[in-house]
Design a protein around this motif. Structure first.
Motif, PDB file in Angstrom:
ATOM      1  N   ARG A 116       0.835  -1.235  -0.088  1.00 55.54           N
ATOM      2  CA  ARG A 116      -0.010  -0.135   0.088  1.00 55.54           C
ATOM      3  C   ARG A 116       0.697   1.420  -0.037  1.00 55.54           C
ATOM      4  N   THR A 117       2.168   1.124   0.268  1.00 54.73           N
ATOM      5  CA  THR A 117       2.972   2.234   0.325  1.00 54.73           C
ATOM      6  C   THR A 117       3.476   2.725  -1.187  1.00 54.73           C
ATOM      7  N   ASP A 118       3.192   1.811  -2.208  1.00 51.09           N
ATOM      8  CA  ASP A 118       3.518   2.085  -3.554  1.00 51.09           C
ATOM      9  C   ASP A 118       2.315   1.372  -4.425  1.00 51.09           C
ATOM     10  N   GLU A 119       1.420   2.129  -4.813  1.00 50.58           N
ATOM     11  CA  GLU A 119       0.075   1.521  -5.062  1.00 50.58           C
ATOM     12  C   GLU A 119       0.243   0.869  -6.536  1.00 50.58           C
ATOM     13  N   ILE A 120       1.271   1.549  -7.305  1.00 53.81           N
ATOM     14  CA  ILE A 120       1.541   0.804  -8.651  1.00 53.81           C
ATOM     15  C   ILE A 120       2.074  -0.743  -8.562  1.00 53.81           C
ATOM     16  N   THR A 121       2.360  -1.128  -7.315  1.00 58.38           N
ATOM     17  CA  THR A 121       2.712  -2.567  -7.176  1.00 58.38           C
ATOM     18  C   THR A 121       1.624  -3.328  -7.378  1.00 58.38           C
TER      19      THR A 121
END
Ligand code: TXA
Ligand code: MG
Length: 349
Positions: free
Chosen positions: A294-299
């Motif tokens: 959730r800290t890097d939504e593109i993942t």
């Protein structure tokens, strides 16, 4: 037909790219990576070539194709009128994950547009895609390179799983970056409108154009509202096991999914759970997979379709997913997830 796999994960192979161009020019089919999902390309100006796309995918013939170009000036031949909004959007977001709808010229066959007088156009932001479009003559019709009804492919092996033996070539460019199909903006009405949410979100569009409403048919399940993008009316990605989304506060969601998974296993089923790096360890039961962080939504967007495909291979009887209302991509992610769930969404209190 034998499908040729061209490995370009380390960059353009000029010889194979020339071969792809030849295949396209004689009406064949080449799958290729873009920054969103893999596409299945054919010459957009050749009605017979476009027809082969529908046959290979098993796609309903009323569902129009997006024409992919590799330079802005290519618009002139296929679009009757380029509105000022299109120039602004292209300047800001092309090449990139944005598709625009225009009135078409006679050069574009109805076999490409599903019988419509409008044409969808996109310039993808991927070096292999741009090189292939150029090699193939500059106008490449390309839907996502999956069998109709399956999740869009985000790596070459997904394409091969669905279309091996049915297409001429697959260009392998490794995993895609975004993982969800492009944003579609209709420029043929009185005001621009979003027909499919994607990486370029409503806020980004409105910063340039003022109000850009979302097609109301996308926001609620109402059989009387017909989406303006014909493809959005289909339930694209329906995992075999059936999917339920649980939304709400994180702790409440985890508790509820655990209750549901326990119930599923007690009655002899096997639960699959779609979690994130932050929550995987909170689920003791079932087959638990993290889609990203959730800290890097593109993942999350990049791995969503791949996870749905993985669960199709596993013997699970029901899948439970957390909701992903993330800042930039949340609307696009939830649009695809809610469709995959056939609107099965519950709120945990
Ligand atoms: O990211 C993408 O857009 C990917 C990659 C390969 O570029 N392509 C893609 O194509 O998602 P496809 O065929 O899976 O989805 C195209 C969507 C469908 O929902 C279709 O109905 C809509 O675009 N569409 C195409 N032409 C249209 C038109 N003239 N008017 C309204 N909707 C249109
Ligand atoms: Mg598709």
């Amino acid at each position: 037909m034998e499908t040729r796999m061209a490995d370009m994960t380390r960059g353009i192979d000029e010889e194979e790219m020339a071969r792809a161009g030849e295949i396209l020019k004689r009406g064949g089919l080449v799958a290729f990576p873009t920054e969103t999902v893999y596409g299945l390309g054919a010459n957009a100006l050749d009605e017979a070539a476009a027809a082969r796309i529908y046959a290979a995918k098993g796609r309903p013939s009323d569902n129009p194709l997006i024409v992919h170009i590799c330079e802005f000036s290519a618009l002139d031949r296929i679009v009757r009128e380029i509105p000022p909004e299109a120039k602004k959007l292209a300047e800001a977001f092309w090449p990139g994950p944005l598709t625009m709808i225009f009135p078409k010229t006679d050069l574009v066959p109805y076999g490409t547009t599903g019988g419509l007088d409008t044409v969808a156009v996109r310039m993808p932001n991927h070096p292999l895609a741009l090189a292939m479009i150029r090699a193939g003559g500059g106008y490449i019709a390309a839907p996502s390179a999956n069998t109709s009804g399956r999740p869009s492919p985000t790596r070459a092996s997904h394409v091969a799983d669905d279309l091996n033996g049915k297409i001429d070539m697959i260009i392998d460019g490794g995993d895609v970056g975004i993982g969800l199909e492009s944003t579609i903006v209709d420029l043929t009405g009185d005001v621009p409108a979003i027909l499919r949410p994607g990486y370029i979100n409503q806020q980004m569009l409105e910063a340039l154009l003022g109000a850009v409403p979302i097609d109301p048919a996308l926001l609620k399940e109402d059989p009387n509202l017909r989406p303006k993008a014909p493809g959005m009316k289909y339930r694209h990605y329906a995992p075999k096991a059936g999917l339920t989304i649980v939304e709400g506060r994180p702790e409440a969601v985890r508790r509820r999914i655990n209750e549901l998974a326990a119930e599923e296993e007690r009655t002899g089923g096997r639960a699959g759970i779609i979690a994130t790096d932050e929550s995987v360890s909170a689920y003791p039961l079932g087959i638990v997979k993290s889609v990203g962080t959730r800290t890097d939504e593109i993942t999350i967007s990049a791995h969503l379709y791949g996870i749905l495909r993985e669960f199709d291979e596993l013997e699970v009887t029901r899948i439970y997913s957390e909701a992903f209302e993330t800042p930039q991509l949340g609307q696009a992610i939830m649009n695809r997830l809610i469709k995959a769930a056939g609107h099965q969404i519950i709120r945990a209190e």
